[in-house]
Write a protein that holds these residues in place. Structure first.
Motif, PDB file in Angstrom:
ATOM      1  N   GLU A  15     -55.437  48.418 -15.590  1.00 34.64           N
ATOM      2  CA  GLU A  15     -55.499  46.816 -15.963  1.00 34.64           C
ATOM      3  C   GLU A  15     -55.115  45.968 -14.719  1.00 34.64           C
ATOM      4  N   ALA A  16     -54.151  46.466 -13.942  1.00 32.84           N
ATOM      5  CA  ALA A  16     -53.781  45.746 -12.615  1.00 32.84           C
ATOM      6  C   ALA A  16     -54.806  45.597 -11.622  1.00 32.84           C
ATOM      7  N   ASP A  17     -55.896  46.636 -11.558  1.00 33.22           N
ATOM      8  CA  ASP A  17     -56.930  46.360 -10.760  1.00 33.22           C
ATOM      9  C   ASP A  17     -58.067  45.677 -11.405  1.00 33.22           C
ATOM     10  N   ARG A  18     -58.310  45.204 -12.412  1.00 37.13           N
ATOM     11  CA  ARG A  18     -59.340  44.384 -13.063  1.00 37.13           C
ATOM     12  C   ARG A  18     -59.213  42.926 -12.737  1.00 37.13           C
ATOM     13  N   PRO A  19     -60.012  42.348 -12.300  1.00 32.17           N
ATOM     14  CA  PRO A  19     -60.007  40.824 -11.745  1.00 32.17           C
ATOM     15  C   PRO A  19     -59.359  40.100 -12.467  1.00 32.17           C
ATOM     16  N   ARG A  20     -59.966  40.022 -13.815  1.00 29.62           N
ATOM     17  CA  ARG A  20     -59.496  38.968 -14.677  1.00 29.62           C
ATOM     18  C   ARG A  20     -58.045  39.444 -15.061  1.00 29.62           C
ATOM     19  N   GLU A  21     -57.677  40.392 -15.414  1.00 30.31           N
ATOM     20  CA  GLU A  21     -56.478  40.862 -15.689  1.00 30.31           C
ATOM     21  C   GLU A  21     -55.187  40.576 -14.490  1.00 30.31           C
ATOM     22  N   LYS A  22     -56.008  40.668 -13.415  1.00 25.80           N
ATOM     23  CA  LYS A  22     -55.135  40.770 -11.988  1.00 25.80           C
ATOM     24  C   LYS A  22     -54.715  39.222 -12.011  1.00 25.80           C
ATOM     25  N   LEU A  23     -55.863  38.574 -11.982  1.00 25.16           N
ATOM     26  CA  LEU A  23     -55.615  36.738 -12.125  1.00 25.16           C
ATOM     27  C   LEU A  23     -54.517  36.503 -13.022  1.00 25.16           C
ATOM     28  N   LEU A  24     -54.680  36.867 -14.339  1.00 26.08           N
ATOM     29  CA  LEU A  24     -53.419  36.659 -15.222  1.00 26.08           C
ATOM     30  C   LEU A  24     -52.278  37.003 -15.036  1.00 26.08           C
ATOM     31  N   LEU A  25     -52.229  38.282 -14.543  1.00 28.80           N
ATOM     32  CA  LEU A  25     -50.652  38.986 -14.073  1.00 28.80           C
ATOM     33  C   LEU A  25     -50.178  38.362 -12.881  1.00 28.80           C
ATOM     34  N   ASN A  26     -50.976  38.203 -11.818  1.00 24.45           N
ATOM     35  CA  ASN A  26     -50.509  37.930 -10.499  1.00 24.45           C
ATOM     36  C   ASN A  26     -50.766  36.376 -10.035  1.00 24.45           C
ATOM     37  N   GLY A  27     -51.740  35.825 -10.722  1.00 23.89           N
ATOM     38  CA  GLY A  27     -52.343  34.661 -10.090  1.00 23.89           C
ATOM     39  C   GLY A  27     -53.421  34.680  -9.287  1.00 23.89           C
ATOM     40  N   ARG A  28     -54.208  33.321  -9.257  1.00 18.51           N
ATOM     41  CA  ARG A  28     -55.327  33.624  -8.441  1.00 18.51           C
ATOM     42  C   ARG A  28     -55.286  33.872  -6.893  1.00 18.51           C
ATOM     43  N   ARG A  29     -53.990  33.543  -6.296  1.00 21.20           N
ATOM     44  CA  ARG A  29     -54.123  33.567  -4.815  1.00 21.20           C
ATOM     45  C   ARG A  29     -54.084  35.259  -4.528  1.00 21.20           C
ATOM     46  N   HIS A  30     -53.786  36.161  -5.583  1.00 21.68           N
ATOM     47  CA  HIS A  30     -53.598  37.542  -5.150  1.00 21.68           C
ATOM     48  C   HIS A  30     -54.963  38.171  -5.212  1.00 21.68           C
ATOM     49  N   LEU A  31     -56.063  37.639  -5.595  1.00 22.92           N
ATOM     50  CA  LEU A  31     -57.363  38.118  -5.634  1.00 22.92           C
ATOM     51  C   LEU A  31     -58.012  37.978  -4.315  1.00 22.92           C
ATOM     52  N   THR A  32     -58.899  38.790  -4.073  1.00 23.08           N
ATOM     53  CA  THR A  32     -59.615  38.799  -2.833  1.00 23.08           C
ATOM     54  C   THR A  32     -61.027  37.978  -3.132  1.00 23.08           C
ATOM     55  N   ASP A  33     -61.585  37.814  -2.189  1.00 21.98           N
ATOM     56  CA  ASP A  33     -62.813  36.878  -2.314  1.00 21.98           C
ATOM     57  C   ASP A  33     -63.908  37.794  -3.219  1.00 21.98           C
ATOM     58  N   ALA A  34     -63.904  39.047  -2.998  1.00 21.83           N
ATOM     59  CA  ALA A  34     -64.615  39.828  -3.689  1.00 21.83           C
ATOM     60  C   ALA A  34     -64.574  39.987  -5.023  1.00 21.83           C
ATOM     61  N   GLU A  35     -63.112  39.840  -5.534  1.00 22.21           N
ATOM     62  CA  GLU A  35     -62.658  39.849  -6.748  1.00 22.21           C
ATOM     63  C   GLU A  35     -62.949  38.674  -7.489  1.00 22.21           C
ATOM     64  N   LEU A  36     -62.631  37.398  -6.755  1.00 19.03           N
ATOM     65  CA  LEU A  36     -62.970  36.166  -7.386  1.00 19.03           C
ATOM     66  C   LEU A  36     -64.484  36.098  -7.580  1.00 19.03           C
ATOM     67  N   ILE A  37     -65.468  36.513  -7.008  1.00 18.03           N
ATOM     68  CA  ILE A  37     -67.002  36.569  -7.037  1.00 18.03           C
ATOM     69  C   ILE A  37     -67.233  37.315  -8.149  1.00 18.03           C
TER      70      ILE A  37
END
Length: 232
Positions: A15-37
């Motif tokens: 779950e922590a590696d899925r981009p949507r879940e990662k955003l919800l858990l950690n906030g948008r600034r913790h995502l890489t550019d690739a994950e945001l795309i």
């Protein structure tokens, strides 16, 4: 027995590696550019996850979001796994980011120098791969009261009609104006046509008592000022 080489889909990731879940858990600034795309495009293809596909697209543009921001829907649709809908999502998101930059300076701006004019204009020229001609409309105190697109063209140039320029300026109660156009090639050297239209516009402005204070040639990060170079 064949070795297991199939890539796990995002739904099977931790779950922590899925981009949507990662955003919800950690906030948008913790995502890489690739994950945001990857969040934008939603899914990959049978051989790639959405993140892998996003990494491939970014790699093509040297991981440069400015370069990606200039890509068209047609350009992005050439990547296997990105159809028209996904390409539109990417283009729309990057355009929102560009517009956000533009709204950062919505306070009334007074023009003291060519640099002030450049900073006011760079948001409208950012990421363009074709040429556009704009004017800055100023009041008596040199405050910017408007920006107006006059014309747009191709890679090679655009036509600036003095009649349209001064009609637009007068309709907006301008006291003076600054001309500006971009060179998508990145070459800041004014062409013979640039010099000719500038001279024509300056003379017309004198006749109408509506002075042309400057003419800027703009690239993504630099500018050339006719005023600074003594050409006005």
């Amino acid at each position: 027995m064949k070795p297991y080489t199939e890539k796990l889909g995002i739904k099977l990731w931790a779950e922590a590696d899925r981009p949507r879940e990662k955003l919800l858990l950690n906030g948008r600034r913790h995502l890489t550019d690739a994950e945001l795309i990857a969040i934008l495009i939603g899914s990959g293809n049978k051989n790639e996850t959405a993140v892998d596909l996003s990494k491939r697209v970014l790699l093509f543009y040297n991981n440069d979001l400015d370069a990606l921001g200039k890509a068209s829907v047609k350009d992005l649709s050439k990547f296997k796994g990105i159809g028209g809908a996904k390409a539109i999502s990417i283009v729309a998101a990057l355009e929102l980011g560009r517009r956000r930059k533009e709204t950062e300076g919505r306070d009334v701006v007074k023009v003291f120098s060519s640099k002030d004019a450049f900073e006011a204009l760079i948001p409208v020229f950012a990421d363009l791969n074709h040429e556009e001609f704009w004017i800055l409309i100023l009041n008596q105190a040199n405050y910017i009261i408007g920006k107006q697109l006059i014309s747009k063209g191709g890679m090679a140039g655009t036509v600036a009609d003095p009649k349209v320029i001064f009609k637009t300026a007068l309709e907006h109660n301008a006291t003076s104006i600054i001309l500006a156009h971009n060179h998508p090639s990145g070459n800041l050297k004014p062409s013979a046509q640039d010099l000719s239209i500038t001279k024509k516009m300056v003379e017309a402005g004198k006749m109408l008592d509506l002075p042309v204070l400057d003419h800027l040639i703009v690239t993504n990060k630099l500018f050339f000022s006719f005023g600074d170079e003594g050409l006005i």
